[in-house]
Design a protein around this motif. Structure first.
Motif, PDB file in Angstrom:
ATOM      1  N   ASP A  28      60.228  20.108  56.234  1.00  0.00           N
ATOM      2  CA  ASP A  28      60.281  19.205  54.964  1.00  0.00           C
ATOM      3  C   ASP A  28      59.068  19.522  54.105  1.00  0.00           C
ATOM      4  OD1 ASP A  28      62.696  17.952  55.985  1.00  0.00           O
ATOM      5  OD2 ASP A  28      61.774  16.685  56.962  1.00  0.00           O
ATOM      6  N   LEU A  29      59.446  19.722  52.779  1.00  0.00           N
ATOM      7  CA  LEU A  29      58.172  19.925  51.857  1.00  0.00           C
ATOM      8  C   LEU A  29      57.814  18.670  51.023  1.00  0.00           C
ATOM      9  CD1 LEU A  29      60.101  23.279  50.417  1.00  0.00           C
ATOM     10  CD2 LEU A  29      58.095  23.180  52.083  1.00  0.00           C
ATOM     11  N   ALA A  30      56.501  18.512  50.823  1.00  0.00           N
ATOM     12  CA  ALA A  30      55.865  17.663  49.957  1.00  0.00           C
ATOM     13  C   ALA A  30      56.284  18.375  48.604  1.00  0.00           C
ATOM     14  CB  ALA A  30      54.453  17.782  50.124  1.00  0.00           C
ATOM     15  N   PRO A  31      56.205  17.137  47.378  1.00  0.00           N
ATOM     16  CA  PRO A  31      56.535  17.519  46.062  1.00  0.00           C
ATOM     17  C   PRO A  31      55.724  18.862  45.668  1.00  0.00           C
ATOM     18  CG  PRO A  31      56.234  15.184  46.393  1.00  0.00           C
ATOM     19  CD  PRO A  31      55.707  15.745  47.688  1.00  0.00           C
ATOM     20  N   ASP A  32      54.469  18.967  45.766  1.00  0.00           N
ATOM     21  CA  ASP A  32      53.638  20.214  45.406  1.00  0.00           C
ATOM     22  C   ASP A  32      54.141  21.345  46.159  1.00  0.00           C
ATOM     23  OD1 ASP A  32      52.515  19.194  47.879  1.00  0.00           O
ATOM     24  OD2 ASP A  32      50.486  19.849  47.264  1.00  0.00           O
ATOM     25  N   GLU A  33      54.456  21.244  47.146  1.00  0.00           N
ATOM     26  CA  GLU A  33      54.985  22.414  48.112  1.00  0.00           C
ATOM     27  C   GLU A  33      56.164  22.985  47.670  1.00  0.00           C
ATOM     28  OE1 GLU A  33      53.095  21.969  52.808  1.00  0.00           O
ATOM     29  OE2 GLU A  33      54.939  20.526  51.846  1.00  0.00           O
ATOM     30  N   PHE A  34      57.130  22.020  47.517  1.00  0.00           N
ATOM     31  CA  PHE A  34      58.407  22.417  46.755  1.00  0.00           C
ATOM     32  C   PHE A  34      58.195  23.137  45.668  1.00  0.00           C
ATOM     33  CE2 PHE A  34      62.470  21.728  44.323  1.00  0.00           C
ATOM     34  CZ  PHE A  34      63.343  22.560  45.081  1.00  0.00           C
ATOM     35  N   ALA A  35      57.377  22.429  44.700  1.00  0.00           N
ATOM     36  CA  ALA A  35      57.097  22.982  43.181  1.00  0.00           C
ATOM     37  C   ALA A  35      56.432  24.445  43.437  1.00  0.00           C
ATOM     38  CB  ALA A  35      56.138  22.263  42.651  1.00  0.00           C
ATOM     39  N   SER A  36      55.816  24.629  44.384  1.00  0.00           N
ATOM     40  CA  SER A  36      54.974  25.972  44.437  1.00  0.00           C
ATOM     41  C   SER A  36      56.038  27.149  44.754  1.00  0.00           C
ATOM     42  CB  SER A  36      53.878  25.795  45.407  1.00  0.00           C
ATOM     43  OG  SER A  36      54.361  25.880  46.694  1.00  0.00           O
ATOM     44  N   LEU A  37      57.072  26.690  45.406  1.00  0.00           N
ATOM     45  CA  LEU A  37      58.327  27.753  45.734  1.00  0.00           C
ATOM     46  C   LEU A  37      59.217  27.997  44.961  1.00  0.00           C
ATOM     47  CD1 LEU A  37      58.510  26.747  49.548  1.00  0.00           C
ATOM     48  CD2 LEU A  37      57.733  28.822  48.575  1.00  0.00           C
ATOM     49  N   LEU A  38      59.105  27.171  43.535  1.00  0.00           N
ATOM     50  CA  LEU A  38      59.972  27.422  42.643  1.00  0.00           C
ATOM     51  C   LEU A  38      59.483  28.574  41.459  1.00  0.00           C
ATOM     52  CD1 LEU A  38      61.036  23.846  41.184  1.00  0.00           C
ATOM     53  CD2 LEU A  38      62.437  25.394  42.667  1.00  0.00           C
ATOM     54  N   THR A  39      58.382  29.086  41.859  1.00  0.00           N
ATOM     55  CA  THR A  39      57.652  30.065  40.783  1.00  0.00           C
ATOM     56  C   THR A  39      57.153  31.559  41.600  1.00  0.00           C
ATOM     57  OG1 THR A  39      55.822  30.272  39.201  1.00  0.00           O
ATOM     58  CG2 THR A  39      55.457  28.834  41.168  1.00  0.00           C
ATOM     59  N   GLU A  40      57.081  32.487  40.917  1.00  0.00           N
ATOM     60  CA  GLU A  40      56.382  33.664  41.454  1.00  0.00           C
ATOM     61  C   GLU A  40      54.947  33.671  41.122  1.00  0.00           C
ATOM     62  OE1 GLU A  40      57.672  36.714  42.965  1.00  0.00           O
ATOM     63  OE2 GLU A  40      59.022  34.850  43.326  1.00  0.00           O
ATOM     64  N   VAL A 323      63.061  28.297  49.523  1.00  0.00           N
ATOM     65  CA  VAL A 323      63.958  27.225  49.247  1.00  0.00           C
ATOM     66  C   VAL A 323      65.438  27.760  49.145  1.00  0.00           C
ATOM     67  CG1 VAL A 323      62.232  25.837  48.085  1.00  0.00           C
ATOM     68  CG2 VAL A 323      63.713  27.358  46.765  1.00  0.00           C
ATOM     69  N   ALA A 324      66.214  27.224  50.071  1.00  0.00           N
ATOM     70  CA  ALA A 324      67.867  27.399  50.151  1.00  0.00           C
ATOM     71  C   ALA A 324      68.265  27.177  48.981  1.00  0.00           C
ATOM     72  CB  ALA A 324      68.435  26.779  51.260  1.00  0.00           C
ATOM     73  N   GLU A 325      67.873  26.791  47.939  1.00  0.00           N
ATOM     74  CA  GLU A 325      68.323  26.530  46.692  1.00  0.00           C
ATOM     75  C   GLU A 325      68.816  27.801  45.849  1.00  0.00           C
ATOM     76  OE1 GLU A 325      66.277  22.289  47.002  1.00  0.00           O
ATOM     77  OE2 GLU A 325      66.229  24.325  47.870  1.00  0.00           O
ATOM     78  N   PHE A 326      67.607  28.789  46.246  1.00  0.00           N
ATOM     79  CA  PHE A 326      67.912  29.991  45.702  1.00  0.00           C
ATOM     80  C   PHE A 326      69.056  30.891  46.211  1.00  0.00           C
ATOM     81  CE2 PHE A 326      63.095  30.077  44.034  1.00  0.00           C
ATOM     82  CZ  PHE A 326      63.378  29.089  43.225  1.00  0.00           C
ATOM     83  N   HIS A 327      69.318  30.786  47.303  1.00  0.00           N
ATOM     84  CA  HIS A 327      70.572  31.385  47.759  1.00  0.00           C
ATOM     85  C   HIS A 327      71.762  31.032  47.388  1.00  0.00           C
ATOM     86  CE1 HIS A 327      67.650  31.666  51.473  1.00  0.00           C
ATOM     87  NE2 HIS A 327      68.233  32.721  51.548  1.00  0.00           N
TER      88      HIS A 327
END
Length: 391
Positions: A28-40, A323-327
């Motif tokens: 499970d991802l904390a908010p900042d961890e999830f946000a960091s995976l949205l960007t290159e 993040v599986a959202e990207f699949h």
């Protein structure tokens, strides 16, 4: 956006082959961890990754799969994701991608990720492995090897890796390590030994130009399709050195060997298209760029890539990582963008419907199936939903 028609229906039903992706996080991802995976890049102070094309696309197109309204605020999105738990989140998005097979690069694990077997279990699809050759070379160095034995040891380790069950391709990240402005010729044995001596003494990751050349030539001899990262990537990349056009002389020398799959390509997708148009062994995709441009602009990227690319030379990939959202989002962007441009050409009488449906099937599934062989036993369907042979 094209008026929905038969091409949209066909692509919505087509089971894709995602020929290059990574695993999804197993935590499970904390908010900042999830946000960091949205960007290159990075999540900088005052600049949220949610305020980007991909961040907006996630809130618009992924929120409903978490039982949230479209355009849910970021805080609500991340809270709902945490409440469901990573296993349920992964299952929802991986199944929504509608893929019959995922080819998983297992060589980059900055986060705890699903293995191919775990990704297959979560998605109900087949998951095969793509071996990253720089990781193989670095494992050889870590075990200890004499410089004059390095070339043979690497070759043996690579051959052992590709014999593992479920391996369908190899990959190089030369674009990150040295870039493609390399001498295209095969290095001499003495050059490899001297370069290995310097690298083994210094340690660290493989970034020696001679050893990268040796790796690429060794890859050609392995007999499997070779995937190459090109174009768009993170801050570790010098973008101008990741232009696939720099590979022209090497591609000329390796003509008639193995298929070379140019991954991602943007903003050099037109250069990649030219290479695919003139070299028999060259293929491309525009993965990663699809979900980063989002449904609003992915059609433009696909349309530019297909300006001169032979239709049997384009493949689908998501390059989803973390993040599986990207699949899911990669598949959604591909289906919508390709359907829009093909349907518009049908409506303008520039394509027959039959040709448009063939191009959709080729690009989404059959080109990968032809290149990588009779991969797996997952059922596949033609556009229109008719069962056909195995993937």
């Amino acid at each position: 956006m094209a008026t929905p028609g038969p091409v949209h229906e066909a692509l919505a039903e087509l089971e894709l082959v995602d020929h290059h992706c990574h695993g999804a996080v197993t935590a499970d991802l904390a908010p900042d961890e999830f946000a960091s995976l949205l960007t290159e890049g990075e999540a900088w102070p005052g600049v949220s990754p949610f305020d980007s094309p991909v961040g907006v696309a996630v809130r618009r197109h992924c929120a409903p799969l978490l039982d949230l309204p479209r355009h849910a605020p970021p805080a609500d999105y991340v809270a709902r994701r945490s409440a469901l738990g990573w296993q349920d989140v992964n299952r929802r998005f991986l199944t929504a991608a509608g893929a019959a097979a995922f080819f998983v690069d297992t060589g980059y694990t900055a986060h705890p990720l699903t293995s191919p077997a775990e990704l297959a279990a979560a998605s109900g699809a087949v998951a095969c492995e793509v071996v990253r050759l720089e990781q193989v070379a670095e494992a050889v160095a870590a075990r200890g090897v004499e410089p004059d034995a390095y070339a043979a040891a690497f070759r043996t380790a690579a051959e052992e890796a590709v014999r593992r069950p479920g391996v369908v391709a190899v990959k190089s990240v030369a674009a990150y390590r040295t870039g493609f402005a390399l001498d295209p010729t095969r290095p001499a044995d003495a050059e490899v030994t001297e370069a290995a001596r310097q690298w083994l003494a210094a340690g660290g990751r493989l970034a020696d130009p001679v050893l990268i050349r040796h790796l690429l030539w060794t890859a050609v001899g392995l007999g499997l399709p070779l995937q190459l990262h090109t174009g768009f990537g993170d801050a570790d990349l010098r973008l101008h050195l990741a232009d696939p056009a720099l590979l022209t002389d090497w591609l000329r020398l390796t003509s008639g060997t193995v298929p070379v799959l140019l991954l991602h390509c943007w903003p050099y997708h037109r250069q990649a298209a030219q290479l695919a148009a003139v070299f028999e062994q060259v293929y491309l995709d525009v993965g990663l760029a699809l979900h980063h441009t989002g449904p609003a602009r992915c059609r433009a990227v696909l349309e530019e890539a297909l300006e001169v690319t032979p239709f049997r030379k384009m493949l689908y990939s998501s390059d989803a990582y973390g993040v599986a959202e990207f699949h899911h989002l990669g598949a959604l962007c591909f289906r919508q963008g390709l359907a829009d441009l093909l349907q518009d050409r049908v409506d303008a009488d520039e394509l027959s419907l039959r040709d448009a449906l063939r191009i959709a099937a080729w690009t989404g599934r059959d080109n990968a199936r032809r290149l990588y062989g009779p991969l797996v036993s997952a059922p596949a369907r033609d556009p229109g939903g008719r069962p056909t042979r195995k993937v």
